[in-house]
Enzyme design. Structure first.
Site, mmCIF file in Angstrom:
data_model
loop_
_atom_site.group_PDB
_atom_site.id
_atom_site.type_symbol
_atom_site.label_atom_id
_atom_site.label_comp_id
_atom_site.label_asym_id
_atom_site.label_seq_id
_atom_site.Cartn_x
_atom_site.Cartn_y
_atom_site.Cartn_z
ATOM 1 N N HIS A 70 6.473 4.001 20.103
ATOM 2 C CA HIS A 70 6.102 4.775 18.917
ATOM 3 C C HIS A 70 4.593 5.003 19.048
ATOM 4 O O HIS A 70 3.782 4.307 18.445
ATOM 5 C CB HIS A 70 6.440 4.006 17.635
ATOM 6 C CG HIS A 70 5.975 4.715 16.384
ATOM 7 N ND1 HIS A 70 6.398 5.974 16.039
ATOM 8 C CD2 HIS A 70 5.090 4.353 15.412
ATOM 9 C CE1 HIS A 70 5.821 6.343 14.911
ATOM 10 N NE2 HIS A 70 5.007 5.387 14.523
ATOM 11 N N GLY A 130 0.851 -1.195 0.000
ATOM 12 C CA GLY A 130 0.000 0.000 0.000
ATOM 13 C C GLY A 130 0.882 1.237 0.000
ATOM 14 O O GLY A 130 1.963 1.244 -0.608
ATOM 15 N N ASN A 149 1.674 -0.807 12.502
ATOM 16 C CA ASN A 149 1.348 -0.354 13.860
ATOM 17 C C ASN A 149 0.330 -1.249 14.554
ATOM 18 O O ASN A 149 -0.446 -1.913 13.867
ATOM 19 C CB ASN A 149 0.769 1.067 13.775
ATOM 20 C CG ASN A 149 1.862 2.118 13.749
ATOM 21 O OD1 ASN A 149 2.813 2.044 14.514
ATOM 22 N ND2 ASN A 149 1.711 3.099 12.872
ATOM 23 N N ARG A 194 -2.898 4.569 17.115
ATOM 24 C CA ARG A 194 -2.194 3.398 16.572
ATOM 25 C C ARG A 194 -2.658 2.132 17.268
ATOM 26 O O ARG A 194 -2.775 1.075 16.662
ATOM 27 C CB ARG A 194 -0.684 3.567 16.749
ATOM 28 C CG ARG A 194 -0.091 4.729 15.958
ATOM 29 C CD ARG A 194 1.405 4.839 16.218
ATOM 30 N NE ARG A 194 2.032 5.922 15.488
ATOM 31 C CZ ARG A 194 2.237 7.141 15.980
ATOM 32 N NH1 ARG A 194 1.859 7.443 17.212
ATOM 33 N NH2 ARG A 194 2.855 8.061 15.250
ATOM 34 N N ARG A 204 11.683 13.489 13.296
ATOM 35 C CA ARG A 204 10.791 14.656 13.396
ATOM 36 C C ARG A 204 11.307 15.626 14.462
ATOM 37 O O ARG A 204 11.265 16.847 14.284
ATOM 38 C CB ARG A 204 9.369 14.194 13.752
ATOM 39 C CG ARG A 204 8.690 13.476 12.585
ATOM 40 C CD ARG A 204 7.402 12.777 13.016
ATOM 41 N NE ARG A 204 6.698 12.218 11.869
ATOM 42 C CZ ARG A 204 5.885 11.171 11.925
ATOM 43 N NH1 ARG A 204 5.676 10.543 13.072
ATOM 44 N NH2 ARG A 204 5.292 10.736 10.835
#
Ligand SMILES: NC(=O)C1=CN([C@@H]2O[C@H](COP(=O)(O)OP(=O)(O)OC[C@H]3O[C@@H](n4cnc5c(N)ncnc54)[C@H](O)[C@@H]3O)[C@@H](O)[C@H]2O)C=CC1
Ligand SMILES: CC(=O)C(=O)O
Length: 329
Positions: free
Chosen positions: A182, A18, A127, A95, A158
């Site tokens: 995460h 995907g 996730n 998530r 980030r």
């Protein structure tokens, strides 16, 4: 000299093609590190279209990396298996809400890949990545050093990005880690951040107020949700991060990054700095945390252990149901 992809004759299988899987494949074509990328996805029309489209990107520059469709069995023999297969969050979803669906997908993947190449390195991306990394270790039977989750490597990138803007330096001059989950219980290891060799409090004097720290942590923690709300997925950041981790592994680079791996003393997988090389996690790198960060780590691990406990019960109940149905014939 032949290019690295030709010399290595290595294969990376990507489960799920995907948004994330195809972006990773494209990144591996642009920065070739293996001779073959094998894509696997039960949506055969999508799979074949992705293979054709990605292959079109390999002809002009002869990058040395071929893309082909494969089965789960083929994937199980690859040098590196990257698992992006699974549902993704919709806007506003966490998530963790993906856990039940993605754990079932993970379980079916290992059943289909078996017997898995004992030297394969698994890189979990789907996730909730820390929980799936924990179960991938159990379901694959591979040594724990060979099972890695991308973890907070994306969150740390980030963080470096926003600190670079504040300090007006290049992101790669900043050593800054987000550690733990995460997910929502992640935390910034503020006490160890340096710009070059300069501790952050000296590099940004009079700036490190509780409000500043809180706004940076909130920005980092909320980055995925904000992007997903606007475009429905995140793909380029993780595509780049996952491709880099593949390179550290295949080239035995011994690069230190925060990734998710089993923490025996905490009873779960979460992100801490580790040396990454051809055999996966070469060793954990000790990190000095201050008292607040230690409490954040403990609280994060407690939360992850509770989720693992619930998910283990669900998996065991499924197995019992399966056995009962088999016995009924
Ligand atoms: N760890 C991280 O930092 C990040 C993780 N993700 C996670 O990655 C996962 C994938 O995200 P997207 O690619 O955007 O989702 P997507 O929905 O675009 O693609 C997922 C693909 O997995 C496939 N799939 C389902 N079952 C499969 C199986 N048994 N074997 C092989 N393929 C299978 C689906 O058919 C689909 O094509 C999600 O769980 C998402 O939350 C996304 C971005 C960052
Ligand atoms: C989706 C996700 O986990 C991320 O972009 O961080």
């Amino acid at each position: 000299m032949a290019d690295p992809a030709h010399r290595l004759k290595t294969s990376i299988a990507i489960l799920g093609c995907g948004d994330v899987g195809s972006t990773l494949a494209y990144t591996l074509i642009l920065n070739p590190i293996c001779s073959e990328v094998i894509l696997v996805d039960p949506k055969t029309e999508l799979l074949n279209a992705q293979v054709r489209d990605l292959s079109d990107a390999t002809y002009r520059g002869n990058t040395g990396t071929k893309v082909r469709a494969g089965t789960h069995k083929d994937a199980g023999q690859a040098d590196l298996v990257v698992i992006t297969a699974g549902a993704k969050q919709k806007a506003g979803e966490s998530r963790l809400s993906l856990l039940s669906r993605n754990l079932h997908i993970l379980s079916s993947i290992f059943a289909s890949m078996s017997p898995i190449n004992p030297h394969t390195i698994l890189l979990l991306v789907a996730n909730p990545v820390d929980i799936l990394t924990y179960f991938a270790r159990k379901l694959s039977g591979l040594p724990e050093s060979q099972v890695i989750g991308t973890g907070t490597s994306l969150d740390s990138a980030r963080l470096r990005g926003i600190l670079a803007d504040k300090a007006d330096v290049a992101p790669n001059s900043i050593d800054a880690y987000v550690l733990g989950e995460h997910g929502d219980s992640q935390f910034v290891a503020w006490s160890s951040i340096t710009i070059g060799t300069t501790p952050l409090h000296l590099a940004l004097p009079n700036t490190l107020t509780p409000e500043f720290k809180s706004s940076i942590s909130t920005h980092t923690r909320g980055a995925a949700a904000a992007i997903i709300a606007a475009k429905g997925c995140t793909a380029y950041g993780i595509g780049n991060i996952a491709a880099s981790i593949c390179q550290y592994i295949l080239f035995d680079q011994r690069t230190v990054r925060p990734v998710s791996f089993y923490q025996p003393e905490l009873g779960c997988c979460l992100s801490m700095p580790a040396v990454i090389g051809r055999k996966g996690i070469i060793r954990a790198m000790p990190v000095e945390l201050d008292d607040t960060e230690k409490r954040e780590l403990e609280s994060c691990a407690r939360g992850l252990r509770a989720i693992i406990e619930g998910a283990t019960k669900e998996l065991n109940a499924d197995k019992e149901l399966e056995r009962a149905l088999e016995a009924e014939g």
